[in-house]
Write a protein that holds these residues in place. Sequence first.
Motif, PDB file in Angstrom:
ATOM      1  N   TYR A  44       0.854  -1.191   0.000  1.00  0.00           N
ATOM      2  CA  TYR A  44       0.000   0.000   0.000  1.00  0.00           C
ATOM      3  C   TYR A  44       0.890   1.240   0.000  1.00  0.00           C
ATOM      4  O   TYR A  44       2.028   1.195   0.457  1.00  0.00           O
ATOM      5  CB  TYR A  44      -0.932   0.015   1.215  1.00  0.00           C
ATOM      6  CG  TYR A  44      -2.051  -0.996   1.121  1.00  0.00           C
ATOM      7  CD1 TYR A  44      -3.188  -0.716   0.377  1.00  0.00           C
ATOM      8  CD2 TYR A  44      -1.960  -2.225   1.763  1.00  0.00           C
ATOM      9  CE1 TYR A  44      -4.221  -1.641   0.279  1.00  0.00           C
ATOM     10  CE2 TYR A  44      -2.981  -3.156   1.670  1.00  0.00           C
ATOM     11  CZ  TYR A  44      -4.111  -2.861   0.929  1.00  0.00           C
ATOM     12  OH  TYR A  44      -5.129  -3.778   0.819  1.00  0.00           O
ATOM     13  N   SER A  45       0.333   2.352  -0.468  1.00  0.00           N
ATOM     14  CA  SER A  45       1.114   3.585  -0.582  1.00  0.00           C
ATOM     15  C   SER A  45       1.490   4.133   0.789  1.00  0.00           C
ATOM     16  O   SER A  45       0.830   3.849   1.799  1.00  0.00           O
ATOM     17  CB  SER A  45       0.315   4.649  -1.338  1.00  0.00           C
ATOM     18  OG  SER A  45      -0.778   5.102  -0.560  1.00  0.00           O
ATOM     19  N   GLU A  46       2.552   4.899   0.809  1.00  0.00           N
ATOM     20  CA  GLU A  46       2.990   5.542   2.050  1.00  0.00           C
ATOM     21  C   GLU A  46       1.884   6.455   2.585  1.00  0.00           C
ATOM     22  O   GLU A  46       1.667   6.515   3.800  1.00  0.00           O
ATOM     23  CB  GLU A  46       4.269   6.331   1.806  1.00  0.00           C
ATOM     24  CG  GLU A  46       5.453   5.437   1.479  1.00  0.00           C
ATOM     25  CD  GLU A  46       6.711   6.202   1.144  1.00  0.00           C
ATOM     26  OE1 GLU A  46       6.893   7.322   1.657  1.00  0.00           O
ATOM     27  OE2 GLU A  46       7.532   5.675   0.361  1.00  0.00           O
ATOM     28  N   GLU A  47       1.195   7.140   1.685  1.00  0.00           N
ATOM     29  CA  GLU A  47       0.100   8.034   2.100  1.00  0.00           C
ATOM     30  C   GLU A  47      -1.011   7.251   2.804  1.00  0.00           C
ATOM     31  O   GLU A  47      -1.498   7.658   3.856  1.00  0.00           O
ATOM     32  CB  GLU A  47      -0.472   8.764   0.885  1.00  0.00           C
ATOM     33  CG  GLU A  47      -1.601   9.704   1.231  1.00  0.00           C
ATOM     34  CD  GLU A  47      -2.171  10.409   0.009  1.00  0.00           C
ATOM     35  OE1 GLU A  47      -3.047  11.254   0.223  1.00  0.00           O
ATOM     36  OE2 GLU A  47      -1.763  10.116  -1.127  1.00  0.00           O
ATOM     37  N   LEU A  48      -1.400   6.110   2.245  1.00  0.00           N
ATOM     38  CA  LEU A  48      -2.453   5.303   2.860  1.00  0.00           C
ATOM     39  C   LEU A  48      -1.997   4.729   4.198  1.00  0.00           C
ATOM     40  O   LEU A  48      -2.786   4.630   5.141  1.00  0.00           O
ATOM     41  CB  LEU A  48      -2.903   4.187   1.912  1.00  0.00           C
ATOM     42  CG  LEU A  48      -4.081   3.346   2.394  1.00  0.00           C
ATOM     43  CD1 LEU A  48      -5.303   4.215   2.690  1.00  0.00           C
ATOM     44  CD2 LEU A  48      -4.427   2.282   1.365  1.00  0.00           C
ATOM     45  N   ILE A  49      -0.734   4.376   4.303  1.00  0.00           N
ATOM     46  CA  ILE A  49      -0.199   3.883   5.576  1.00  0.00           C
ATOM     47  C   ILE A  49      -0.308   4.964   6.643  1.00  0.00           C
ATOM     48  O   ILE A  49      -0.787   4.710   7.751  1.00  0.00           O
ATOM     49  CB  ILE A  49       1.259   3.403   5.407  1.00  0.00           C
ATOM     50  CG1 ILE A  49       1.272   2.106   4.602  1.00  0.00           C
ATOM     51  CG2 ILE A  49       1.942   3.224   6.755  1.00  0.00           C
ATOM     52  CD1 ILE A  49       2.638   1.631   4.180  1.00  0.00           C
TER      53      ILE A  49
END
Length: 66
Positions: A44-49
């Motif tokens: 998953y993307s860093e933003e979603l994390i």
Amino acid sequence: MTEIVRNQTIYDSVLYLIVETVTHYAENEWPSPSIEQLSDKIGYSEELILESLEYGELIEPVGLLQ
């Protein structure tokens, strides 16, 4: 309303994966993973994390990792 529920569900799922991954690192006495490493590991993307860390909820309590 549907989007709020959908987002909450994905945040919860990603948070669960984060906790599982960090627990695995701790059990093996590896250094804590960076956000970039978590992104590579769980897909998953860093933003979603980061959003999941802020908005996600766990059903079961989890002890703090040191």
